[in-house]
Design a protein around this motif. Structure first.
Motif, PDB file in Angstrom:
ATOM      1  N   ILE A  91      28.156 -83.702 -56.532  1.00  0.00           N
ATOM      2  CA  ILE A  91      28.401 -83.565 -57.659  1.00  0.00           C
ATOM      3  C   ILE A  91      29.544 -83.236 -58.516  1.00  0.00           C
ATOM      4  CG2 ILE A  91      26.873 -82.535 -60.536  1.00  0.00           C
ATOM      5  CD1 ILE A  91      24.384 -82.592 -58.203  1.00  0.00           C
ATOM      6  N   ASP A  92      30.109 -84.497 -58.727  1.00  0.00           N
ATOM      7  CA  ASP A  92      31.355 -84.477 -59.632  1.00  0.00           C
ATOM      8  C   ASP A  92      31.497 -83.239 -60.848  1.00  0.00           C
ATOM      9  OD1 ASP A  92      32.826 -85.613 -57.737  1.00  0.00           O
ATOM     10  OD2 ASP A  92      32.240 -87.927 -59.584  1.00  0.00           O
ATOM     11  N   ALA A  93      30.081 -82.815 -61.711  1.00  0.00           N
ATOM     12  CA  ALA A  93      30.434 -82.201 -62.888  1.00  0.00           C
ATOM     13  C   ALA A  93      30.056 -80.368 -62.384  1.00  0.00           C
ATOM     14  CB  ALA A  93      28.228 -82.553 -63.605  1.00  0.00           C
ATOM     15  N   ALA A  94      31.547 -80.373 -63.674  1.00  0.00           N
ATOM     16  CA  ALA A  94      31.632 -78.765 -63.702  1.00  0.00           C
ATOM     17  C   ALA A  94      30.231 -77.823 -63.973  1.00  0.00           C
ATOM     18  CB  ALA A  94      32.694 -78.554 -63.336  1.00  0.00           C
ATOM     19  N   ASP A  95      29.297 -78.661 -65.366  1.00  0.00           N
ATOM     20  CA  ASP A  95      29.007 -77.720 -65.482  1.00  0.00           C
ATOM     21  C   ASP A  95      27.600 -78.046 -65.526  1.00  0.00           C
ATOM     22  OD1 ASP A  95      28.534 -80.147 -66.732  1.00  0.00           O
ATOM     23  OD2 ASP A  95      28.584 -80.093 -68.606  1.00  0.00           O
ATOM     24  N   ALA A  96      27.511 -77.806 -64.087  1.00  0.00           N
ATOM     25  CA  ALA A  96      25.607 -78.000 -63.220  1.00  0.00           C
ATOM     26  C   ALA A  96      25.089 -76.841 -63.462  1.00  0.00           C
ATOM     27  CB  ALA A  96      26.099 -78.955 -62.698  1.00  0.00           C
ATOM     28  N   ALA A  97      23.924 -76.838 -63.330  1.00  0.00           N
ATOM     29  CA  ALA A  97      22.718 -75.859 -62.869  1.00  0.00           C
ATOM     30  C   ALA A  97      22.007 -76.329 -61.719  1.00  0.00           C
ATOM     31  CB  ALA A  97      21.852 -75.294 -63.916  1.00  0.00           C
ATOM     32  N   GLU A  98      20.812 -75.705 -61.164  1.00  0.00           N
ATOM     33  CA  GLU A  98      20.065 -76.268 -60.066  1.00  0.00           C
ATOM     34  C   GLU A  98      18.606 -75.226 -60.021  1.00  0.00           C
ATOM     35  OE1 GLU A  98      19.850 -75.328 -54.982  1.00  0.00           O
ATOM     36  OE2 GLU A  98      21.318 -74.313 -55.668  1.00  0.00           O
ATOM     37  N   LEU A  99      17.733 -76.584 -59.891  1.00  0.00           N
ATOM     38  CA  LEU A  99      17.057 -76.107 -59.762  1.00  0.00           C
ATOM     39  C   LEU A  99      16.356 -75.646 -58.855  1.00  0.00           C
ATOM     40  CD1 LEU A  99      13.750 -75.892 -61.457  1.00  0.00           C
ATOM     41  CD2 LEU A  99      13.209 -78.039 -60.958  1.00  0.00           C
ATOM     42  N   GLN A 100      16.468 -74.525 -58.192  1.00  0.00           N
ATOM     43  CA  GLN A 100      15.709 -74.136 -56.714  1.00  0.00           C
ATOM     44  C   GLN A 100      14.859 -74.449 -56.080  1.00  0.00           C
ATOM     45  OE1 GLN A 100      18.288 -69.879 -57.373  1.00  0.00           O
ATOM     46  NE2 GLN A 100      20.033 -71.096 -56.389  1.00  0.00           N
ATOM     47  N   ARG A 101      13.780 -74.240 -56.852  1.00  0.00           N
ATOM     48  CA  ARG A 101      12.986 -73.890 -57.075  1.00  0.00           C
ATOM     49  C   ARG A 101      11.886 -74.834 -58.195  1.00  0.00           C
ATOM     50  NH1 ARG A 101      13.526 -68.999 -53.985  1.00  0.00           N
ATOM     51  NH2 ARG A 101      13.269 -69.244 -51.753  1.00  0.00           N
ATOM     52  N   LEU A 102      10.843 -75.502 -57.549  1.00  0.00           N
ATOM     53  CA  LEU A 102       9.857 -75.452 -58.455  1.00  0.00           C
ATOM     54  C   LEU A 102       8.835 -75.425 -57.801  1.00  0.00           C
ATOM     55  CD1 LEU A 102       8.915 -76.334 -61.516  1.00  0.00           C
ATOM     56  CD2 LEU A 102       9.299 -78.789 -60.819  1.00  0.00           C
ATOM     57  N   TYR A 103       7.564 -75.005 -57.773  1.00  0.00           N
ATOM     58  CA  TYR A 103       6.488 -74.301 -57.071  1.00  0.00           C
ATOM     59  C   TYR A 103       5.310 -74.491 -58.149  1.00  0.00           C
ATOM     60  CZ  TYR A 103       8.934 -73.288 -53.444  1.00  0.00           C
ATOM     61  OH  TYR A 103      10.054 -73.682 -51.701  1.00  0.00           O
TER      62      TYR A 103
END
Length: 181
Positions: A91-103
């Motif tokens: 991913i090139d975006a510098a302003d990214a967030a990760e959805l680590q889990r959706l349970y």
């Protein structure tokens, strides 16, 4: 029935007292999803480590990581784990967030709860300054592989994930975020 119609359903930020319930729910969903052929030591060790109460307690207090929980009648039925400022090599975006889990607990799937929790995670990430939310999904998780594209996520790559000495294929999904008012 849609999540908005689930009686007494609330979403909120996780608190320290939620650590045990998040851990047990996380382990339950993890095993339902990844232990499709039964339990072996690599799966058992990963589940015991990832969802230990002390691990979840650390996540709840870790700066830049948020856990949102969904409750029905005082019972935890789902959670989302978001990490702000999370880069990924694909991913090139510098302003990214990760959805680590959706349970979501199995008996609450298909009711719209996952959609509602995902929207809450997206808004949380956007409020935290993220312009993109990404998530990796195991190639064997057919439900999740179909879920994210229906929510506007695009496939950005095919990374692998290694745990307990085993490497597993994934799909990397991403979605640009817009902060709603």
């Amino acid at each position: 029935m849609p999540a908005s119609k689930i009686p007494n359903m609330i979403m909120r930020d996780a608190i320290a007292e939620d650590a045990v319930c998040i851990g047990v729910l996380g382990m339950q969903v993890f095993l339902d999803t990844y232990a499709t052929e039964g339990i072996r030591s690599s799966i058992a060790n990963e589940a015991l480590h990832a969802f230990a109460p002390q691990t979840i307690s650390q996540l709840i207090t870790q700066p830049g990581v948020s856990l949102l929980v969904a409750q029905v009648n005082g019972h935890l039925v789902g959670f989302a784990q978001i990490k702000l400022n999370a880069s990924h090599s694909m991913i090139d975006a510098a302003d990214a967030a990760e959805l680590q889990r959706l349970y979501i607990q199995e008996r609450f799937t298909g009711l719209g709860l996952g959609c509602q929790l995902l929207q809450a995670a997206e808004q949380h990430a956007a409020r935290g300054g993220a312009g993109l939310l990404w998530a990796t999904v195991w190639v064997g998780n057919e439900r999740a592989l179909g879920f994210y594209p229906r929510r506007g996520y695009e496939v950005l790559g095919s990374p692998t994930y290694t745990f307990q000495g085993e490497t597993h294929g994934n799909r990397l999904f991403g979605k640009p975020l817009v902060l709603s008012t």
